[in-house]
Motif scaffolding. Structure first.
Motif, PDB file in Angstrom:
ATOM      1  N   ILE A   1       3.182 -26.336 -13.581  1.00 43.52           N
ATOM      2  CA  ILE A   1       4.302 -27.069 -12.974  1.00 43.52           C
ATOM      3  C   ILE A   1       3.845 -28.441 -12.496  1.00 43.52           C
ATOM      4  O   ILE A   1       4.528 -29.456 -12.695  1.00 43.52           O
ATOM      5  CB  ILE A   1       4.899 -26.249 -11.811  1.00 43.52           C
ATOM      6  CG1 ILE A   1       5.704 -25.074 -12.365  1.00 43.52           C
ATOM      7  CG2 ILE A   1       5.774 -27.113 -10.910  1.00 43.52           C
ATOM      8  CD1 ILE A   1       6.175 -24.093 -11.308  1.00 43.52           C
ATOM      9  N   LEU A   2       2.681 -28.498 -11.858  1.00 39.84           N
ATOM     10  CA  LEU A   2       2.180 -29.762 -11.322  1.00 39.84           C
ATOM     11  C   LEU A   2       1.924 -30.793 -12.418  1.00 39.84           C
ATOM     12  O   LEU A   2       1.923 -31.998 -12.162  1.00 39.84           O
ATOM     13  CB  LEU A   2       0.900 -29.516 -10.523  1.00 39.84           C
ATOM     14  CG  LEU A   2       1.063 -28.698  -9.233  1.00 39.84           C
ATOM     15  CD1 LEU A   2      -0.281 -28.372  -8.614  1.00 39.84           C
ATOM     16  CD2 LEU A   2       1.955 -29.429  -8.235  1.00 39.84           C
TER      17      LEU A   2
ATOM     18  N   ASN B   1       6.906 -35.407  -6.428  1.00 41.29           N
ATOM     19  CA  ASN B   1       6.976 -35.330  -4.966  1.00 41.29           C
ATOM     20  C   ASN B   1       7.293 -33.912  -4.476  1.00 41.29           C
ATOM     21  O   ASN B   1       8.093 -33.713  -3.557  1.00 41.29           O
ATOM     22  CB  ASN B   1       8.013 -36.321  -4.428  1.00 41.29           C
ATOM     23  CG  ASN B   1       7.697 -37.753  -4.810  1.00 41.29           C
ATOM     24  OD1 ASN B   1       6.557 -38.194  -4.719  1.00 41.29           O
ATOM     25  ND2 ASN B   1       8.712 -38.481  -5.256  1.00 41.29           N
ATOM     26  N   GLY B   2       6.650 -32.939  -5.111  1.00 42.40           N
ATOM     27  CA  GLY B   2       6.778 -31.570  -4.644  1.00 42.40           C
ATOM     28  C   GLY B   2       8.005 -30.824  -5.111  1.00 42.40           C
ATOM     29  O   GLY B   2       8.306 -29.734  -4.597  1.00 42.40           O
TER      30      GLY B   2
ATOM     31  N   ASP C   1      14.302 -26.380  -5.746  1.00 43.02           N
ATOM     32  CA  ASP C   1      13.767 -27.148  -6.879  1.00 43.02           C
ATOM     33  C   ASP C   1      12.299 -26.859  -7.192  1.00 43.02           C
ATOM     34  O   ASP C   1      11.570 -27.732  -7.660  1.00 43.02           O
ATOM     35  CB  ASP C   1      13.974 -28.652  -6.642  1.00 43.02           C
ATOM     36  CG  ASP C   1      15.427 -29.004  -6.387  1.00 43.02           C
ATOM     37  OD1 ASP C   1      16.293 -28.246  -6.842  1.00 43.02           O
ATOM     38  OD2 ASP C   1      15.686 -30.019  -5.726  1.00 43.02           O
ATOM     39  N   GLN C   2      11.878 -25.603  -6.973  1.00 46.11           N
ATOM     40  CA  GLN C   2      10.518 -25.206  -7.342  1.00 46.11           C
ATOM     41  C   GLN C   2      10.454 -24.599  -8.743  1.00 46.11           C
ATOM     42  O   GLN C   2       9.373 -24.334  -9.253  1.00 46.11           O
ATOM     43  CB  GLN C   2       9.967 -24.222  -6.310  1.00 46.11           C
ATOM     44  CG  GLN C   2       9.894 -24.800  -4.899  1.00 46.11           C
ATOM     45  CD  GLN C   2       9.145 -26.122  -4.852  1.00 46.11           C
ATOM     46  OE1 GLN C   2       7.955 -26.170  -5.141  1.00 46.11           O
ATOM     47  NE2 GLN C   2       9.837 -27.199  -4.498  1.00 46.11           N
ATOM     48  N   ALA C   3      11.608 -24.368  -9.329  1.00 50.76           N
ATOM     49  CA  ALA C   3      11.721 -23.926 -10.728  1.00 50.76           C
ATOM     50  C   ALA C   3      12.727 -24.837 -11.410  1.00 50.76           C
ATOM     51  O   ALA C   3      13.683 -25.301 -10.782  1.00 50.76           O
ATOM     52  CB  ALA C   3      12.172 -22.472 -10.805  1.00 50.76           C
ATOM     53  N   ILE C   4      12.521 -25.096 -12.693  1.00 52.16           N
ATOM     54  CA  ILE C   4      13.408 -26.036 -13.379  1.00 52.16           C
ATOM     55  C   ILE C   4      14.675 -25.320 -13.869  1.00 52.16           C
ATOM     56  O   ILE C   4      14.647 -24.150 -14.225  1.00 52.16           O
ATOM     57  CB  ILE C   4      12.679 -26.734 -14.553  1.00 52.16           C
ATOM     58  CG1 ILE C   4      13.347 -28.071 -14.862  1.00 52.16           C
ATOM     59  CG2 ILE C   4      12.597 -25.838 -15.791  1.00 52.16           C
ATOM     60  CD1 ILE C   4      12.496 -28.997 -15.707  1.00 52.16           C
TER      61      ILE C   4
END
Length: 371
Positions: free
Chosen positions: A43-44, A51-52, A239-242
């Motif tokens: 993900i990174l 921005n996280g 918004d940690q998963a697309i």
């Protein structure tokens, strides 16, 4: 002074109790799990993670510039809302999904954004929410009476399960737990696999894609994740998963699975990339001008259909749950009224056995029976 001191103590106790209750609720397994390990490393490295958090292609505020959360909540709780739910129970016929002819191409809408497809011999299910509610709690956001025809037990062995994003009305904990043993492959956006693995999905059965990534499924079948304009999250942290749309290609068909999306430039770009689609399945409902960037307003799905160069469109995301203040039947009424170019927009009943390639078939305005 003593009264003030007691009041402060009671207030602190109340705050502590609320904090403890919130912590307990958010740590229930159904809320899922934040990405970690190798998935987080991937993900990174994503060009869409900034921005996280994952981000849309273009600036996308959760709420429109001319409103605020207090205004939205006030209108939602106290504003006038006519016919948010049908006046009488739905009565639909239920297609037996386990006894279909093996070479028959079938589309069965299950209400909202859940639907089953049998195409070129493969069985596919999208965003199944079959528990009767679309929220963390069974006493809220319940399905309209008669709309909840299907249960996980009615679903046959699946070749593919697609989860477009992790919102409660698209990823249902109770449903997917029961589908894991009967599903060969699960396709979803990058990050959502963390929830699924946490709940017991075999990671070898997962196909997790970032935008523009593809997976060759063999024998002429292929799936590609493409952009959508939306957001993700099952708890406080978003918004940690697309979130994604998916292009599902078979030896004979190209299908656009839209998921949730507001209108943006990606529809035209996707249409140019693929040339055309035999069918586009696009959202149609749960809209509001206050959140017009993350859900289509009426007519924008027709514009998206044209930009995708789609021969046909099936509108979904309505007729099962009330997640906005518009009348429950307004999305279907408006899309038929606004179809002034006589585009092939298909409006099946829930549970109906549909051959989307039969362009001579006329569909009744079934919602008019439930005014």
């Amino acid at each position: 002074m003593k009264i003030l001191k007691k009041t402060m103590i009671y207030l602190l106790i109340t705050i502590a109790a609320l904090a403890a209750a919130t912590y307990f609720i958010l740590n229930q397994k159904k809320f899922g799990k934040a990405p970690s390990g190798a998935r987080l490393e991937r993900i990174l490295k994503s060009p869409h993670y900034k921005n996280g958090r994952f981000d849309n292609l273009n600036p996308t505020p959760q709420l429109a510039e001319d409103t605020s959360m207090p205004e939205v909540m006030f209108r939602f709780l106290f504003g006038k809302a006519d016919r948010k739910t049908p006046k009488k129970a739905f009565h639909f016929e239920k297609t037996d999904l386990k006894n279909l002819l093996p070479n028959q191409n079938v589309f069965v809408w299950m209400g909202h954004s859940s639907y089953f497809m049998q195409i070129d011999g493969k069985k596919l299910l999208v965003d199944p929410v079959l528990s009767g509610y679309a929220s963390p709690f069974s006493f809220t956001t319940n399905a309209f009476t008669g709309s909840d025809l299907y249960k996980p037990e009615d679903i046959p062995e699946l070749d593919y399960l697609i989860i477009t994003h992790d919102h409660w009305d698209h990823l249902d904990y109770e449903t997917v737990l029961k589908l894991f043993p009967k599903t060969k492959k699960i396709m979803t956006g990058l990050g959502t696999g963390e929830h699924l693995e946490f709940w017991g999905c075999n990671p070898e059965n997962l196909i997790e894609l970032d935008w523009s990534e593809s997976s060759d499924l063999g024998n002429g079948f292929k799936v590609t994740a493409e952009p959508a304009r939306h957001f993700s999250g099952r708890g406080f942290k978003r918004d940690q998963a697309i979130w994604a749309s998916f292009v599902f290609e078979t030896p004979n068909q190209r299908i656009y699975i839209g998921g949730d999306s507001g209108y943006d430039t990606h529809f035209k770009k996707t249409g140019e990339k693929y040339g055309s689609f035999d069918l586009a399945i696009l959202e149609n409902g749960q809209y509001n001008k206050d959140w017009r960037y993350i859900h289509f307003l009426p007519g924008e799905n027709i514009k998206a259909m044209k930009e995708l160069n789609a021969k046909r469109m099936i509108p979904v995301h309505s007729s099962k749950f009330s997640l906005a203040v518009h009348p429950w039947d307004e999305p279907l009424r408006k899309i038929t009224e606004m179809n002034t170019e006589n585009l092939r927009i298909i409006t099946p009943k829930i549970g109906e056995n549909l051959n989307w390639m039969d362009d001579g078939r006329i569909y009744e305005k079934w919602w008019e029976k439930y005014y």
